[in-house]
Design a protein around this motif. Sequence first.
Motif, short mmCIF file in Angstrom:
data_model
loop_
_atom_site.label_atom_id
_atom_site.label_comp_id
_atom_site.label_asym_id
_atom_site.label_seq_id
_atom_site.Cartn_x
_atom_site.Cartn_y
_atom_site.Cartn_z
N SER A 1 15.30 -7.14 -41.28
CA SER A 1 16.28 -7.75 -40.37
C SER A 1 15.56 -8.31 -39.15
CB SER A 1 17.33 -6.72 -39.96
OG SER A 1 18.05 -6.24 -41.07
N PRO A 2 14.93 -9.47 -39.28
CA PRO A 2 14.18 -10.02 -38.14
C PRO A 2 15.11 -10.38 -36.98
CG PRO A 2 13.57 -11.09 -40.22
CD PRO A 2 14.79 -10.28 -40.48
N LYS A 3 14.61 -10.12 -35.79
CA LYS A 3 15.27 -10.57 -34.56
C LYS A 3 14.18 -11.17 -33.68
CE LYS A 3 19.03 -7.18 -34.56
NZ LYS A 3 19.69 -6.07 -33.81
N LEU A 4 14.50 -12.28 -33.04
CA LEU A 4 13.49 -13.02 -32.30
C LEU A 4 13.68 -12.86 -30.79
CD1 LEU A 4 13.55 -16.27 -34.44
CD2 LEU A 4 11.81 -14.47 -34.48
N SER A 5 12.55 -12.73 -30.12
CA SER A 5 12.56 -12.66 -28.65
C SER A 5 12.77 -14.05 -28.07
CB SER A 5 11.22 -12.11 -28.16
OG SER A 5 10.20 -13.09 -28.34
N ARG A 6 12.86 -14.13 -26.76
CA ARG A 6 12.85 -15.44 -26.10
C ARG A 6 11.49 -16.10 -26.34
NH1 ARG A 6 9.53 -15.13 -21.86
NH2 ARG A 6 9.06 -13.07 -20.99
N PRO A 7 11.43 -17.44 -26.29
CA PRO A 7 10.15 -18.12 -26.50
C PRO A 7 9.13 -17.78 -25.43
CG PRO A 7 11.99 -19.64 -26.78
CD PRO A 7 12.56 -18.38 -26.19
N MET A 8 7.88 -17.67 -25.85
CA MET A 8 6.76 -17.43 -24.95
C MET A 8 5.68 -18.46 -25.25
SD MET A 8 6.58 -13.27 -25.27
CE MET A 8 6.81 -13.30 -27.07
N ALA A 9 4.93 -18.85 -24.25
CA ALA A 9 3.88 -19.85 -24.44
C ALA A 9 2.76 -19.29 -25.29
CB ALA A 9 3.33 -20.30 -23.08
N VAL A 10 2.26 -20.11 -26.22
CA VAL A 10 0.99 -19.81 -26.88
C VAL A 10 -0.11 -20.11 -25.87
CG1 VAL A 10 -0.61 -20.58 -28.66
CG2 VAL A 10 1.78 -20.15 -29.24
N GLU A 11 -0.94 -19.11 -25.60
CA GLU A 11 -1.95 -19.24 -24.55
C GLU A 11 -3.34 -19.41 -25.13
OE1 GLU A 11 -1.41 -15.84 -21.99
OE2 GLU A 11 0.13 -16.91 -20.83
N VAL A 12 -4.13 -20.24 -24.47
CA VAL A 12 -5.51 -20.53 -24.88
C VAL A 12 -6.43 -20.12 -23.74
CG1 VAL A 12 -7.11 -22.35 -25.58
CG2 VAL A 12 -4.71 -22.45 -26.31
N GLU A 13 -7.58 -19.55 -24.08
CA GLU A 13 -8.54 -19.15 -23.05
C GLU A 13 -9.40 -20.36 -22.65
OE1 GLU A 13 -8.46 -16.10 -21.67
OE2 GLU A 13 -6.70 -15.83 -22.99
N TRP A 14 -8.78 -21.23 -21.87
CA TRP A 14 -9.48 -22.44 -21.44
C TRP A 14 -10.68 -22.08 -20.56
CZ3 TRP A 14 -7.72 -26.28 -24.22
CH2 TRP A 14 -6.38 -26.27 -24.63
N GLN A 15 -11.82 -22.65 -20.89
CA GLN A 15 -13.02 -22.40 -20.09
C GLN A 15 -13.05 -23.27 -18.84
OE1 GLN A 15 -15.15 -19.83 -21.09
NE2 GLN A 15 -13.37 -19.60 -22.47
N GLU A 16 -12.43 -24.42 -18.94
CA GLU A 16 -12.26 -25.33 -17.81
C GLU A 16 -10.80 -25.75 -17.79
OE1 GLU A 16 -14.99 -28.46 -18.62
OE2 GLU A 16 -16.78 -27.25 -18.24
N LYS A 17 -10.48 -26.71 -16.95
CA LYS A 17 -9.11 -27.21 -16.90
C LYS A 17 -8.74 -27.77 -18.26
CE LYS A 17 -6.11 -30.50 -14.51
NZ LYS A 17 -6.04 -31.61 -13.53
N GLN A 18 -7.53 -27.45 -18.72
CA GLN A 18 -7.09 -27.93 -20.02
C GLN A 18 -7.08 -29.46 -20.06
OE1 GLN A 18 -3.15 -27.89 -22.97
NE2 GLN A 18 -3.25 -26.49 -21.26
N PRO A 19 -7.64 -30.08 -21.11
CA PRO A 19 -7.55 -31.54 -21.24
C PRO A 19 -6.08 -31.96 -21.27
CG PRO A 19 -9.07 -30.63 -22.85
CD PRO A 19 -8.36 -29.47 -22.24
N GLU A 20 -5.76 -33.04 -20.60
CA GLU A 20 -4.37 -33.47 -20.48
C GLU A 20 -4.09 -34.68 -21.34
OE1 GLU A 20 -3.65 -34.10 -16.35
OE2 GLU A 20 -3.66 -31.96 -15.85
N LEU A 21 -2.85 -34.81 -21.74
CA LEU A 21 -2.41 -36.02 -22.42
C LEU A 21 -2.58 -37.21 -21.49
CD1 LEU A 21 0.90 -34.57 -23.92
CD2 LEU A 21 -1.18 -35.09 -25.21
N ALA A 22 -2.89 -38.35 -22.07
CA ALA A 22 -3.13 -39.55 -21.27
C ALA A 22 -1.84 -40.30 -20.96
CB ALA A 22 -4.10 -40.48 -22.02
N TRP A 23 -0.71 -39.65 -21.14
CA TRP A 23 0.58 -40.29 -20.91
C TRP A 23 1.59 -39.24 -20.45
CZ3 TRP A 23 -1.92 -40.12 -25.65
CH2 TRP A 23 -1.46 -39.13 -26.55
N GLY A 24 2.71 -39.72 -19.99
CA GLY A 24 3.79 -38.82 -19.60
C GLY A 24 3.55 -38.11 -18.29
N TRP A 25 4.53 -37.34 -17.88
CA TRP A 25 4.45 -36.64 -16.60
C TRP A 25 4.25 -35.13 -16.77
CZ3 TRP A 25 7.86 -32.90 -14.69
CH2 TRP A 25 8.97 -32.64 -15.50
N LEU A 26 4.51 -34.61 -17.97
CA LEU A 26 4.37 -33.17 -18.18
C LEU A 26 2.90 -32.76 -18.11
CD1 LEU A 26 6.89 -32.61 -21.11
CD2 LEU A 26 7.16 -31.87 -18.75
#
Length: 656
Positions: free
Chosen positions: A460-485
């Motif tokens: 009987s699976p029950k799901l928690s609220r969503p949580m971010a998948v986290e990455v151990e970035w060594q430097e600033k995460q590379p960003e998308l070249a578009w959008g505002w997010l």
Amino acid sequence: MDLRTTAWVMLILYLLAARPSAGQELTPLAYNNPGLVVDLGVGLWAWPIPWDVDQDGDMDLLVSCPDKPSNGVWYFENQQGDVPLPVFQPAKKLSTTVHYVMPSYVDDGIRVLSPGVEYDRFLTHGTASVRTLPIDPKFHKPLGVQPKGPKVRHNQWRYVDFNGDGQLDLTVGIEDWSDYGWDDAWDDQGAWTNGPLHGWIYIFLNRGTTEQPQYDAPFRLQAADRDLEVYGCPSQNFEDFDHDGDLDLICGEFLDGFTYFQNIGSRQNPVYAAGVTIKARDGQPLKMDLQMIVPIAFDWDRDGDLDLIVGDEDGRVAFVANVGLIDEVPTFDKPVYFQQVADTLKCGALATPVAVDWDSDGDQDIVCGNTAGYIEFFENLSDPGVFPPKWGRPVRLESDGIPFRIMAGQNGSIQGPAEAKWGYTTLSVADWDHDGLKDIVFNSILGKVSWMKNVGSARSPKLSRPMAVEVEWQEKQPELAWGWLRPTGKELLTQWRTTPCVFDINQDGLNDLIMLDHEGYLAVFERYEEGGMLKLRVPERRILEQAGAPMRLNAGVAGRSGRRKLCIADWNGDSRFDLLLNSANADLWIQTEQRSGSWIMKRVGPLDDRNIEGHDVSPTTIDLDGDGVLDFLGGAEDGRLYYLRNPRSPSLSASE
């Protein structure tokens, strides 16, 4: 033979076996469940035409669906009689169809148009018999200078006696994207810098007769002394909604709401007041579940007032009952979606299935995302290995006790605020935290990769609220070249609408993440353990094409980015993982070798020569017949789940 030679031999043998044969059919999965009732639905985009098609005294439903692969005019017969909410029979196809097919209810009959044409025998032949109208379908000219012409999408033609002279005039609803543009017009704060969608209505007055029309030049309808306008897709319905003898107007829009324009003039000289938002009985704005709605005013329940029969973007159709006037504005019950006898599995539109034993009862179920942003569970009700299996009605999964749904909102889609109610969930089901229970890892229209922990049990699976998948970035995460997010903390923000594949790629016992990175390369996020905690390394481009270059699945930018659906599985049975990538059905890439910590892939091509692709096909593998061989299951644009046996299947070989 060395490993490389062995791999090539396996590839050649597979290619010889993989040619489609009479025993292989790419077909939608059937419910195989007599008596089951599900939401009535066609493919992507439902354009309803309610009418007593078979003239037996009750209302049936025709739905035009310009989708691929479910294009057609579909007839849903009502065999239950004159009741408001019949359970319709499965659809029968009358013909192929085109965009923007709409009914006109005139002189106690029905006439059906699309831009520039009328269909003479629509009730029996759909769009097969066409008569051209004397007006250019591209008559609309936008305001201002548009060197490439207007960007028109919805183009809705309907007859109406607009000025009460007894002759049918023509009304055309136009959706103009010239100001809106389409893509990536956000400032750094998430404000849209282009204009809105425009939804205008034109009137062509008929100075001739209904039989031999002579149309004047069109004029744009006014309301409150300015151009009458809604947010795209007007779906204009001219009817006497307030019962005072003249024609009022109800419009839909590209999003999910409705607007009422009261005629404060007369039957012969209409004058329209400013638009008023239509509300439900509870006083809240009347809203549909999805967007790109198409409302048709029609007295469905035959109580003397005009209800709304509304098509949704995901192919469903709803009955919206008129409950009378409140403050001189027509008011409605909340939408109730029509039902049908179940035929084939359907999960909204742009279905993204995963085959998994979700309830741990020994058989393969299906967990599936879609455009609306839901995740739905189709339970396999048969014993393991029973084929074809019996399926249950889809159930929308909950997160932290409430129905799970991802939506873009006003500024979550790279393609602008017109996509507010889309979610485009795509997912993997796997034990992400290695506690012995199946969790869900998902991506969406937002590009924010998240997961929901199973806080229930295996059965009987029950799901928690969503949580971010986290990455151990060594430097600033590379960003998308578009959008505002922009990403915050360790969260993973990558290309939208692309599958996050959870798979132990290096066979160290820990589930890794494989998906597109910010530049569209297929990247490996390796899992490792540190201090008793599971962590995720920065992405590496270690899945290579035969020539040695990293696999780049999408070099597009902004709205053209992402959109890749993929599955990792051993398709050819050589104990190496292969890739299935979205294509006309699915492109097979076979792993030929592992070299210096990288995996080398060779493109074989589509699994089948039949094309079920609209936007895309989302592939997964499934073993429904329990023969130990993985078969193909693809979620198509029409929301249906298409099944194809693997050419290695023993049961397939036995049948040939």
